[in-house]
Write an enzyme that holds these catalytic residues in place. Structure first.
Site, PDB file in Angstrom:
ATOM      1  N   ARG A   1      -7.758  -0.140  -6.689  1.00  0.00           N
ATOM      2  CA  ARG A   1      -7.807   1.001  -5.634  1.00  0.00           C
ATOM      3  C   ARG A   1      -7.943   2.271  -6.619  1.00  0.00           C
ATOM      4  O   ARG A   1      -7.191   2.552  -7.637  1.00  0.00           O
ATOM      5  CB  ARG A   1      -6.782   1.129  -4.906  1.00  0.00           C
ATOM      6  CG  ARG A   1      -6.591  -0.138  -3.972  1.00  0.00           C
ATOM      7  CD  ARG A   1      -5.844   0.002  -2.877  1.00  0.00           C
ATOM      8  NE  ARG A   1      -6.402   0.758  -1.695  1.00  0.00           N
ATOM      9  CZ  ARG A   1      -5.956   1.334  -0.733  1.00  0.00           C
ATOM     10  NH1 ARG A   1      -4.536   1.213  -0.655  1.00  0.00           N
ATOM     11  NH2 ARG A   1      -6.343   2.317   0.239  1.00  0.00           N
TER      12      ARG A   1
ATOM     13  N   ARG B   1       0.951  -1.170   0.039  1.00  0.00           N
ATOM     14  CA  ARG B   1       0.025   0.037   0.086  1.00  0.00           C
ATOM     15  C   ARG B   1       0.928   1.055  -0.068  1.00  0.00           C
ATOM     16  O   ARG B   1       1.993   1.168   0.163  1.00  0.00           O
ATOM     17  CB  ARG B   1      -1.060   0.108   1.333  1.00  0.00           C
ATOM     18  CG  ARG B   1      -0.792  -0.755   2.455  1.00  0.00           C
ATOM     19  CD  ARG B   1       0.814  -0.016   3.112  1.00  0.00           C
ATOM     20  NE  ARG B   1       0.269   1.506   3.474  1.00  0.00           N
ATOM     21  CZ  ARG B   1       1.155   2.288   3.702  1.00  0.00           C
ATOM     22  NH1 ARG B   1       2.381   1.866   3.694  1.00  0.00           N
ATOM     23  NH2 ARG B   1       0.895   3.719   4.141  1.00  0.00           N
ATOM     24  N   GLY B   2       0.338   2.380  -0.020  1.00  0.00           N
ATOM     25  CA  GLY B   2       1.072   3.533  -0.459  1.00  0.00           C
ATOM     26  C   GLY B   2       0.777   3.958  -1.799  1.00  0.00           C
ATOM     27  O   GLY B   2       1.233   2.932  -2.562  1.00  0.00           O
ATOM     28  N   ALA B   3       0.867   5.301  -2.192  1.00  0.00           N
ATOM     29  CA  ALA B   3       0.597   5.507  -3.680  1.00  0.00           C
ATOM     30  C   ALA B   3       1.887   5.246  -4.383  1.00  0.00           C
ATOM     31  O   ALA B   3       1.467   4.793  -5.327  1.00  0.00           O
ATOM     32  CB  ALA B   3       0.211   7.173  -3.492  1.00  0.00           C
TER      33      ALA B   3
ATOM     34  N   ASP C   1      -1.869  10.834  -1.523  1.00  0.00           N
ATOM     35  CA  ASP C   1      -2.284   9.772  -2.774  1.00  0.00           C
ATOM     36  C   ASP C   1      -2.650  10.396  -4.090  1.00  0.00           C
ATOM     37  O   ASP C   1      -2.374   9.802  -5.016  1.00  0.00           O
ATOM     38  CB  ASP C   1      -3.581   8.991  -1.863  1.00  0.00           C
ATOM     39  CG  ASP C   1      -3.062   7.882  -1.073  1.00  0.00           C
ATOM     40  OD1 ASP C   1      -2.966   6.770  -1.286  1.00  0.00           O
ATOM     41  OD2 ASP C   1      -2.899   8.293   0.192  1.00  0.00           O
TER      42      ASP C   1
ATOM     43  N   ASN D   1      -5.536  12.447   1.010  1.00  0.00           N
ATOM     44  CA  ASN D   1      -4.677  11.823   1.765  1.00  0.00           C
ATOM     45  C   ASN D   1      -5.547  10.678   2.743  1.00  0.00           C
ATOM     46  O   ASN D   1      -6.642  11.127   2.581  1.00  0.00           O
ATOM     47  CB  ASN D   1      -3.416  12.484   2.371  1.00  0.00           C
ATOM     48  CG  ASN D   1      -2.575  11.565   3.108  1.00  0.00           C
ATOM     49  OD1 ASN D   1      -1.817  10.761   2.041  1.00  0.00           O
ATOM     50  ND2 ASN D   1      -1.947  11.731   4.449  1.00  0.00           N
TER      51      ASN D   1
END
Length: 348
Positions: free
Chosen positions: A90, A47-49, A236, A247
């Site tokens: 996502r 995860r994490g942009a 994000d 975010n």
């Protein structure tokens, strides 16, 4: 500091840290197909942009590496199908879509099957290395804003685990520490998935950086007491047309409190997180499974039948943001509009 990588290519497969298990267990997952990568992204094993952007690129690289189609058209069709699976994981982080478009552009410009295979894999690997170098440059730019002895509040996890390595918000903190500055970090736990408690605290303790964990609803009181010198978060997606920052849920609350108490509120994000194409009303805010709110550690915490709203992100207006820290420099939100073009804007 020992360099931490969240994702890497290994002999025709991709290895990621399974972030769902931290900090109890450091486990690696081996991903062999784009469909497996899509599941890892959707389930937040990664995860994490910036991280999911590179993960999507590597998902396409897995398809290219394993594809046995003999014609260029059939090969591209296989890649397009994989791209659609990855796009559906996502909806909010712009890096995911930027990365897919970049890799598909390389594929479509390639003339033969072997060129497509080689170029797609090489592009994904190039993007992984670019990410780390981008974050280090971003970190150096942001470290100029931090003074020796500063106390920094951060939210969620915008560290090495949210990127390929080094991190965005935590990259700024790492760079400041590498410059010899003594800093203290307050990490908000970040309900409902506790990325701050599980991941940020784990990363900072691993690197020997001073950190205290607080619950999300303690942040404003900490600011009122004069114990926060700046807030630094990741993003994000940042809307270049208006400067709005999307975010992790809870970011907006910290921004409002920081504004009230006259504390600088910085957003650290690479240009690949800046959306130069879309308006705010076109962005889909992901809503996740109610069970994330109803349960903690497998234990139900609310009565059966309780209704739940579980948005993964919120939207911080530009007037609450002191500056956007990028690899190219630090900008006011209103300055973003003229800085680039195309998804992610890195080429602008």
């Amino acid at each position: 500091m020992r360099e931490l990588r969240s994702i890497w290519w290994s002999k025709g497969s991709v290895v990621i840290i399974d972030q769902r298990l931290l900090p109890r267990k450091l486990k690696y997952l081996r991903i062999r197909t784009a469909r497996e990568m899509a599941r890892a992204i959707k389930d937040m094993a990664i995860r994490g942009a910036p991280a999911i952007g590179v993960a999507a690129a590597m998902g396409l690289a897995l398809t290219a590496y394993r594809c046995r189609a003999r014609s260029r058209e059939a090969f591209l069709e296989r890649l397009k199908r994989s791209a659609e699976i990855l796009r559906a994981t996502r909806p909010t982080a712009v890096n995911l879509f930027w990365a897919i478009e970049r890799v598909m552009g390389v594929a479509e410009r390639s003339e033969t099957v072997e060129e497509i295979r080689r170029n797609v894999v090489n592009e994904a690997l190039r993007m992984a290395e670019e990410d780390v170098e981008t974050n280090k440059e971003l970190g150096r730019n942001g470290a100029k804003l931090i003074k020796d002895g500063d106390r920094i509040l951060t939210h969620c996890n915008a560290g090495a685990l949210a990127t390929v390595g080094y991190g965005t918000a935590l990259g700024v903190i790492r760079a400041a520490v590498e410059q010899g500055k003594d800093v203290m970090v307050y990490a908000c736990e970040t309900r409902p998935r506790l990325q701050g408690a599980r991941l940020t605290v784990w990363e900072l303790m691993r690197d020997g950086i001073k950190v205290k964990l607080i619950t999300d609803n303690m942040a404003a009181f900490l600011m009122q007491r004069g114990e926060v010198d700046e807030v630094i978060v990741g993003a994000d997606r940042i809307i270049a047309k208006t400067g709005h920052v999307i975010n992790k849920i809870g970011t907006l609350s910290h921004a409002i409190a920081a504004k009230f108490y006259n504390i600088p509120f910085y957003v650290a994000a690479p240009f690949s997180s800046i959306d130069f194409e879309h308006s705010l009303n076109e962005v889909v805010i992901e809503e996740r499974d109610p069970r994330e709110v109803l349960y903690i550690g497998g234990e139900r915490i609310a009565p059966r039948g309780a209704g739940v709203w579980n948005p993964a992100f919120d939207i911080t207006p530009p007037e609450l943001v002191s500056g956007i820290i990028t690899e190219r420099g630090v900008y006011r939100p209103e300055e973003l509009r003229g800085l680039g073009s195309g998804v992610g804007g890195r080429g602008g």
